[in-house]
Design an enzyme around this catalytic site. Sequence first.
Site, PDB file in Angstrom:
ATOM      1  N   GLU A  59       4.793   1.597  -8.080  1.00  0.00           N
ATOM      2  CA  GLU A  59       4.800   0.525  -7.325  1.00  0.00           C
ATOM      3  C   GLU A  59       3.827  -0.954  -7.617  1.00  0.00           C
ATOM      4  OE1 GLU A  59       6.760  -0.215  -4.922  1.00  0.00           O
ATOM      5  OE2 GLU A  59       7.933   1.451  -5.369  1.00  0.00           O
ATOM      6  N   ASP A 106       8.507  -6.842   0.950  1.00  0.00           N
ATOM      7  CA  ASP A 106       8.203  -7.719   0.003  1.00  0.00           C
ATOM      8  C   ASP A 106       9.149  -8.971   0.204  1.00  0.00           C
ATOM      9  OD1 ASP A 106      10.536  -6.764  -0.746  1.00  0.00           O
ATOM     10  OD2 ASP A 106      10.051  -6.269  -2.864  1.00  0.00           O
ATOM     11  N   TYR A 158       2.170  -4.386   1.383  1.00  0.00           N
ATOM     12  CA  TYR A 158       3.480  -3.936   0.927  1.00  0.00           C
ATOM     13  C   TYR A 158       3.272  -2.590   0.047  1.00  0.00           C
ATOM     14  CZ  TYR A 158       7.412  -3.363  -2.034  1.00  0.00           C
ATOM     15  OH  TYR A 158       8.617  -2.899  -2.748  1.00  0.00           O
TER      16      TYR A 158
END
Length: 321
Positions: free
Chosen positions: A55, A156, A138
């Site tokens: 991520e 996002d 996020y």
Amino acid sequence: MARSAHAVHPGPAPRDTAPALAPDARAAVLAWFDARGRALAFRATRDPYAILVSEVMAQQTQISRVVEAWSRFLEHFPTVQALADATPADVLRAWQGMGYDRRALNLRRTARVIVDEHGGAVPRDVAALERLPGIGPYTARAVASIAFEQAVGAVDTNVRRVLGRVLGGPAGPGLPAAWLQAAADRAVDPSRPGDWTHAVMDIGATLCRPVNPRCDACPVKAWCAFARDRADQPSGAAPVPPRTNQRPRPRRVAFTATTRWLRGRIVDQLRAADGAAWVTIDPPIGGHEAPAVRDAMQALARDGLVELDVGDPARARLARA
Ligand code: SF4
């Protein structure tokens, strides 16, 4: 709320009053994901650390580049402890090709915090994740939903566009962030939060493009306010979002003229050097003359990416500690 997509709320919305997707819409999204979701290597792991790495990498880098870099990075640092023990130079070398090198140092700092304050286990809750270096709202929510199946919405740019259009129509993506966050939290399928996060990301990346979204292939079309408005247009063209008081866009600067490009080239030269060898950085680099190169080197040193030779500040190497 089912299919009441035009009922947009102008201000921040608490979670229980944010518009909700119909259960059928959720089911359609997940069925589409099961059949057509992107089979990315890092989606096969259940290891929270590996998910966290993926991520962070995906924050500002194309997914196609992340896939290869993620595997390589984990070969170098297979555990949180291994990353926490690494030097900045080691981590920056393993980060090659990813850009935004400060993310690599933040990831190393994050590993140290996880080892020191969380017993080596990635924290499960969003608040603790958000306190980790370089982890924003996020990424914290993406990790919480994907690694720990928590029903939180990760918003996002892509997700903002998808949910904004579905729930708010052409103006939806421009609605206040708190409103969209509340709507995203409420939209998560509580039985499959991780798959839900992946599914909405995939719709945003492959179908719900900024221009000419592929509504006819989209599983959520029947519940989408944007698609309905589009169908109402005489030509079937995309509806035009209402004008807001936007400032004129600044003129585009060539990437090679930016400080980010220059910093990247300096770090690349240092990556290519053996071990702890000092490297003389000779200006110009591209169109950047000596003062700009010197300023960029000093900024890189302040950010902890490089060390400058005290006897000759034109010489540098990747930071060792
Ligand atoms: Fe986006 Fe069209 Fe799907 Fe709506 S139906 S989410 S606008 S691709």
